[in-house]
Write a protein that holds these residues in place. Sequence first.
Motif, PDB file in Angstrom:
ATOM      1  N   SER A 157      42.689  12.613  -9.671  1.00 26.48           N
ATOM      2  CA  SER A 157      42.151  13.061 -10.831  1.00 26.48           C
ATOM      3  C   SER A 157      41.498  13.357 -11.520  1.00 26.48           C
ATOM      4  O   SER A 157      40.193  13.618 -10.728  1.00 26.48           O
ATOM      5  CB  SER A 157      42.735  11.493 -11.696  1.00 26.48           C
ATOM      6  OG  SER A 157      40.801  11.079 -12.204  1.00 26.48           O
ATOM      7  N   TYR A 158      41.643  14.154 -12.464  1.00 29.11           N
ATOM      8  CA  TYR A 158      40.787  15.098 -12.777  1.00 29.11           C
ATOM      9  C   TYR A 158      39.300  14.492 -13.399  1.00 29.11           C
ATOM     10  O   TYR A 158      38.188  14.542 -12.990  1.00 29.11           O
ATOM     11  CB  TYR A 158      41.652  16.070 -14.147  1.00 29.11           C
ATOM     12  CG  TYR A 158      40.203  16.921 -14.695  1.00 29.11           C
ATOM     13  CD1 TYR A 158      39.367  18.370 -13.986  1.00 29.11           C
ATOM     14  CD2 TYR A 158      39.578  16.257 -16.034  1.00 29.11           C
ATOM     15  CE1 TYR A 158      38.937  19.209 -14.544  1.00 29.11           C
ATOM     16  CE2 TYR A 158      38.552  17.717 -16.574  1.00 29.11           C
ATOM     17  CZ  TYR A 158      38.108  18.499 -16.097  1.00 29.11           C
ATOM     18  OH  TYR A 158      37.183  19.359 -16.332  1.00 29.11           O
ATOM     19  N   ASP A 159      39.367  13.676 -14.163  1.00 31.65           N
ATOM     20  CA  ASP A 159      38.863  12.401 -14.597  1.00 31.65           C
ATOM     21  C   ASP A 159      38.210  11.580 -13.526  1.00 31.65           C
ATOM     22  O   ASP A 159      36.682  11.848 -13.645  1.00 31.65           O
ATOM     23  CB  ASP A 159      38.780  11.484 -15.451  1.00 31.65           C
ATOM     24  CG  ASP A 159      39.609  11.445 -16.972  1.00 31.65           C
ATOM     25  OD1 ASP A 159      39.209  12.761 -16.933  1.00 31.65           O
ATOM     26  OD2 ASP A 159      40.181  11.163 -17.314  1.00 31.65           O
ATOM     27  N   ASP A 160      39.027  11.701 -12.522  1.00 34.64           N
ATOM     28  CA  ASP A 160      37.350  11.357 -11.134  1.00 34.64           C
ATOM     29  C   ASP A 160      36.258  12.233 -10.315  1.00 34.64           C
ATOM     30  O   ASP A 160      35.522  12.085 -10.206  1.00 34.64           O
ATOM     31  CB  ASP A 160      38.423  10.167  -9.964  1.00 34.64           C
ATOM     32  CG  ASP A 160      38.828   9.516 -10.707  1.00 34.64           C
ATOM     33  OD1 ASP A 160      38.899   8.936 -11.382  1.00 34.64           O
ATOM     34  OD2 ASP A 160      40.435   9.004  -9.719  1.00 34.64           O
ATOM     35  N   LEU A 161      37.613  13.548 -11.165  1.00 34.17           N
ATOM     36  CA  LEU A 161      36.634  14.852 -10.397  1.00 34.17           C
ATOM     37  C   LEU A 161      35.555  14.779 -11.123  1.00 34.17           C
ATOM     38  O   LEU A 161      34.210  14.951 -10.133  1.00 34.17           O
ATOM     39  CB  LEU A 161      37.596  16.105 -10.540  1.00 34.17           C
ATOM     40  CG  LEU A 161      38.677  15.583  -8.962  1.00 34.17           C
ATOM     41  CD1 LEU A 161      39.129  16.801  -8.989  1.00 34.17           C
ATOM     42  CD2 LEU A 161      37.582  16.266  -7.752  1.00 34.17           C
ATOM     43  N   LEU A 162      35.434  14.903 -12.621  1.00 32.44           N
ATOM     44  CA  LEU A 162      34.437  15.288 -13.398  1.00 32.44           C
ATOM     45  C   LEU A 162      33.440  13.817 -12.613  1.00 32.44           C
ATOM     46  O   LEU A 162      32.177  14.708 -13.045  1.00 32.44           O
ATOM     47  CB  LEU A 162      34.844  15.184 -14.674  1.00 32.44           C
ATOM     48  CG  LEU A 162      34.005  15.353 -15.656  1.00 32.44           C
ATOM     49  CD1 LEU A 162      33.419  16.631 -15.544  1.00 32.44           C
ATOM     50  CD2 LEU A 162      34.564  15.338 -16.933  1.00 32.44           C
ATOM     51  N   ALA A 163      33.513  12.281 -12.911  1.00 36.10           N
ATOM     52  CA  ALA A 163      32.319  11.446 -12.711  1.00 36.10           C
ATOM     53  C   ALA A 163      31.793  11.291 -11.316  1.00 36.10           C
ATOM     54  O   ALA A 163      31.201  11.858 -11.709  1.00 36.10           O
ATOM     55  CB  ALA A 163      32.987  10.573 -12.236  1.00 36.10           C
ATOM     56  N   ARG A 164      32.830  11.989  -9.763  1.00 31.87           N
ATOM     57  CA  ARG A 164      32.190  13.285  -8.819  1.00 31.87           C
ATOM     58  C   ARG A 164      31.087  13.422  -8.460  1.00 31.87           C
ATOM     59  O   ARG A 164      29.933  13.744  -8.562  1.00 31.87           O
ATOM     60  CB  ARG A 164      33.299  13.417  -8.283  1.00 31.87           C
ATOM     61  CG  ARG A 164      32.454  13.944  -6.755  1.00 31.87           C
ATOM     62  CD  ARG A 164      31.970  12.597  -6.039  1.00 31.87           C
ATOM     63  NE  ARG A 164      32.017  12.932  -4.547  1.00 31.87           N
ATOM     64  CZ  ARG A 164      30.511  12.568  -3.570  1.00 31.87           C
ATOM     65  NH1 ARG A 164      30.135  12.035  -4.080  1.00 31.87           N
ATOM     66  NH2 ARG A 164      30.326  12.938  -2.634  1.00 31.87           N
ATOM     67  N   ALA A 165      31.557  14.660  -9.760  1.00 33.68           N
ATOM     68  CA  ALA A 165      30.643  15.884 -10.325  1.00 33.68           C
ATOM     69  C   ALA A 165      29.387  15.538 -11.052  1.00 33.68           C
ATOM     70  O   ALA A 165      28.022  15.729 -10.580  1.00 33.68           O
ATOM     71  CB  ALA A 165      31.893  17.161 -10.975  1.00 33.68           C
ATOM     72  N   GLU A 166      29.613  14.713 -11.660  1.00 34.98           N
ATOM     73  CA  GLU A 166      28.456  14.092 -12.213  1.00 34.98           C
ATOM     74  C   GLU A 166      27.583  13.275 -12.118  1.00 34.98           C
ATOM     75  O   GLU A 166      26.259  13.468 -11.858  1.00 34.98           O
ATOM     76  CB  GLU A 166      28.625  13.831 -13.990  1.00 34.98           C
ATOM     77  CG  GLU A 166      29.513  14.238 -15.020  1.00 34.98           C
ATOM     78  CD  GLU A 166      30.598  13.645 -16.031  1.00 34.98           C
ATOM     79  OE1 GLU A 166      30.758  12.600 -15.372  1.00 34.98           O
ATOM     80  OE2 GLU A 166      30.432  14.420 -17.346  1.00 34.98           O
ATOM     81  N   GLN A 167      28.079  12.772 -10.736  1.00 39.27           N
ATOM     82  CA  GLN A 167      26.564  11.703  -9.606  1.00 39.27           C
ATOM     83  C   GLN A 167      26.017  12.444  -8.747  1.00 39.27           C
ATOM     84  O   GLN A 167      25.193  12.556  -8.903  1.00 39.27           O
ATOM     85  CB  GLN A 167      27.734  10.709  -9.531  1.00 39.27           C
ATOM     86  CG  GLN A 167      27.743  10.283  -8.038  1.00 39.27           C
ATOM     87  CD  GLN A 167      27.879   9.653  -6.859  1.00 39.27           C
ATOM     88  OE1 GLN A 167      29.676   9.602  -7.729  1.00 39.27           O
ATOM     89  NE2 GLN A 167      28.022   8.689  -6.624  1.00 39.27           N
ATOM     90  N   LEU A 168      27.234  13.920  -8.411  1.00 41.25           N
ATOM     91  CA  LEU A 168      26.465  14.555  -7.425  1.00 41.25           C
ATOM     92  C   LEU A 168      24.934  15.584  -8.428  1.00 41.25           C
ATOM     93  O   LEU A 168      24.112  15.196  -8.225  1.00 41.25           O
ATOM     94  CB  LEU A 168      27.545  15.651  -7.327  1.00 41.25           C
ATOM     95  CG  LEU A 168      28.057  14.927  -6.158  1.00 41.25           C
ATOM     96  CD1 LEU A 168      29.425  16.268  -5.870  1.00 41.25           C
ATOM     97  CD2 LEU A 168      27.314  14.023  -4.590  1.00 41.25           C
ATOM     98  N   ILE A 169      25.248  15.341  -9.491  1.00 44.83           N
ATOM     99  CA  ILE A 169      24.227  16.535 -10.099  1.00 44.83           C
ATOM    100  C   ILE A 169      22.733  15.812 -10.388  1.00 44.83           C
ATOM    101  O   ILE A 169      22.363  15.599 -10.451  1.00 44.83           O
ATOM    102  CB  ILE A 169      25.113  16.695 -11.982  1.00 44.83           C
ATOM    103  CG1 ILE A 169      26.051  18.112 -11.506  1.00 44.83           C
ATOM    104  CG2 ILE A 169      24.161  17.671 -12.762  1.00 44.83           C
ATOM    105  CD1 ILE A 169      26.866  18.785 -12.611  1.00 44.83           C
TER     106      ILE A 169
END
Length: 349
Positions: A301-313
Amino acid sequence: MTIKDLHEKGLVLFDAISGSRAYGLATDTSDTDKKGVFYLPRDHFFGMEYIPQVGSDRNDIVYYEVGRFAELLSKSNPGALELLATPESCVLYRHPLMELFLPEFVLSKQAQTTFSGYAMTQIKKANGLNRKMRTPEPEERKSLLDFCFVPDKARTIPVRNWLAASELREEHCRLTRLDHTRGLYAIHYDPADTFGGLTAGDQIRCSSVPKDSPVVAYLFCHQDGYEMHCRRHREYRDWLANRNEERYRVNEQHANGYDAKNMMHTIRLLEVALRLFQTGRLEIVSDNRVELLSIKRGEWSYDDLLARAEQLIRETDAAAAISDLPAEPDRPRIEKALVGIRDVLYSGT
């Protein structure tokens, strides 16, 4: 200057396969993208015809002039850094002079900002596909008159509706500007004369009127809204004409409202940045192929990808804080390398 010119005139300094095939993420339907570096003939460089970049119409083949490439390296541009780190299996040609751009000159903590910033921009861009897919623009562009309204007490009425309700004809209307206002006009009406309408193309049609001409109503033109509509309509039509049909089909099937391939490369880029600060080396071949290809298939989902990106940042920020890399690229040494390259290239001309 065309890509063909670069090759036929021997101007290419670096030529490589890029994109999914360089990242270890290619599938059976993947295109073959290319990037490289070239130099300008002496007359072009010292004259008035400097060309910073040459590419194909689809932008799947791009070559940077060596000066532009050095500039991008000095700014920690993700695309330039990744091009310099192309795995040898994907390098088609490398001029010995390109060895002057050493990794220790260009790798720095500045990449923390550029990689993360670029990734977040791509995340927003990927989600923007949802609007194009779910709310397509009409075939025909609206006219300026569609953005004109007549105030009526506490509301506004589309001017077309107002004309119909008032049993008035547009061609008998004249507009005059109102001082100290933006987009507001007085409407005058004379059934005995014809003025050509309220608009002329993309502009409001104003004209002079007799001093005693009565004002029958006021018209507000939402010019900004019209210009935004025109821009979105143009962008949509361009996207429709140039979209990758296979990529569009996949995005339409997963129906998650984002460009899946774009999001895959966004997460990949953040993982590259994290490894850079953990190891001090820029390695662009992915070690996370299975997960990244699941993103490309639209399984997140887009929300899961956004959360993954924020974690990586967050992880990248923490790794950068303790990294031994310098704060910024070594611009003087990059510039010295560039001057050395140009000295050699132009010494015999």
